[in-house]
Scaffold this active site. Structure first.
Site, PDB file in Angstrom:
ATOM      1  N   GLU A  48      36.578  32.889  15.345  1.00 18.74           N
ATOM      2  CA  GLU A  48      36.990  33.429  14.049  1.00 18.74           C
ATOM      3  C   GLU A  48      35.901  34.325  13.483  1.00 18.74           C
ATOM      4  OE1 GLU A  48      39.730  29.542  12.821  1.00 18.74           O
ATOM      5  OE2 GLU A  48      37.884  29.972  11.722  1.00 18.74           O
TER       6      GLU A  48
ATOM      7  N   GLU B 193      43.053  31.645  24.350  1.00 16.28           N
ATOM      8  CA  GLU B 193      43.815  32.163  25.482  1.00 16.28           C
ATOM      9  C   GLU B 193      43.471  33.619  25.773  1.00 16.28           C
ATOM     10  OE1 GLU B 193      46.752  29.500  23.115  1.00 16.28           O
ATOM     11  OE2 GLU B 193      44.858  30.565  22.791  1.00 16.28           O
TER      12      GLU B 193
ATOM     13  N   CYS C  19      49.984  30.748  20.331  1.00 15.64           N
ATOM     14  CA  CYS C  19      50.647  31.435  19.229  1.00 15.64           C
ATOM     15  C   CYS C  19      51.462  32.607  19.770  1.00 15.64           C
ATOM     16  CB  CYS C  19      49.625  31.916  18.205  1.00 15.64           C
ATOM     17  SG  CYS C  19      48.612  33.307  18.767  1.00 15.64           S
TER      18      CYS C  19
ATOM     19  N   CYS D 181      49.354  35.447  21.392  1.00 16.38           N
ATOM     20  CA  CYS D 181      48.877  35.098  22.730  1.00 16.38           C
ATOM     21  C   CYS D 181      50.017  35.151  23.744  1.00 16.38           C
ATOM     22  CB  CYS D 181      48.248  33.711  22.725  1.00 16.38           C
ATOM     23  SG  CYS D 181      46.609  33.674  21.961  1.00 16.38           S
TER      24      CYS D 181
END
Length: 234
Positions: free
Chosen positions: A147, A158, A188, A191
């Site tokens: 992040e 990923e 998500c 990804c």
């Protein structure tokens, strides 16, 4: 593969503008990154982001960034975010460097490797670490979610693992994903779009926090994915 070959190995089927970056870690080794584009353009990964996140996901602290694209508009963000110097990289006269070894050769199971990788996650905002393993013929490539202060500039585990494997020119056989928290580990939507572009026919192994596992084909994780042939620059 030398630096010029790695530069030319960039995955740029849409812009046709290759990029290469090198990031020096705290112990002097260098981590490479190539530009990796996606048919959903905003999901493209610049060479600088790729190299920086390769370094960080290996548990190292970056201190120097060299890039073939000094006009990259995100360079000031990286410079401020990680307190690094930024220089132009000339692939015709490359620096004398040693690239970091990132393949996990040890005999731990994927489950244990994933648990270990959770410690490399940089998650000051979410406190939700995720780990990923790109399984290749040479061994495992590890990824952890990273992040940033500017939230949209972070990457999931990923995508970090996939970008590293592509940069090191390794064939991805399967992808393993694990999150410490939550009932179900699952990639998500962003990804899934990247996965479907690079490993659509490969297996995705989801290692859940309750120690169970589910297996899926990548193409089944994102039905009706965007893969238009109508783009004018294809």
């Amino acid at each position: 593969m030398d630096l010029l070959q790695r530069y030319e190995h960039s995955y740029v089927p849409y812009s046709h503008q290759p990029e290469l970056a090198l990031v020096r870690g705290q112990e002097g080794e260098y981590f490479p990154g190539i530009r990796i584009e996606n048919i959903s353009y905003p999901l493209s990964i610049t060479a600088a982001q790729n190299a920086l996140f390769c370094c960080i996901s290996e548990g190292k602290k970056p201190d120097r960034l060299l890039t073939t694209n000094p006009e990259d508009p995100f360079l000031p963000l990286w410079k401020k975010e990680f307190n690094i110097s930024v220089e132009k990289l000339d692939t015709e006269n490359p620096p004398d460097i040693v690239l970091a070894e990132i393949i996990l050769h040890d005999h731990d199971t994927p489950d244990q490797l994933l648990i270990n990788l959770l410690e490399r996650a940089r998650v000051p905002n979410s406190n939700f670490p995720v780990a990923a393993l790109a399984e290749t013929n040479q061994g495992y490539i590890g990824g952890a979610n990273i992040e940033c202060t500017s939230w949209n500039m972070g990457l999931c585990a990923e995508r970090v693992a996939i970008a590293k494997a592509l940069t090191y020119d390794l064939n991805i056989k399967a992808l393993h994903i694990h999150s410490r928290d939550g009932d179900y580990s699952s990639p998500c939507g962003a990804c899934r779009q990247v996965i479907i572009e690079h490993i659509p026919e490969k297996k995705i192994y989801l290692h859940h926090s309750d120690h169970t596992r589910s297996n899926h084909f990548a193409k089944d994780l994102l039905p009706f994915s965007f893969h238009s042939n109508a783009l004018s620059n294809l």
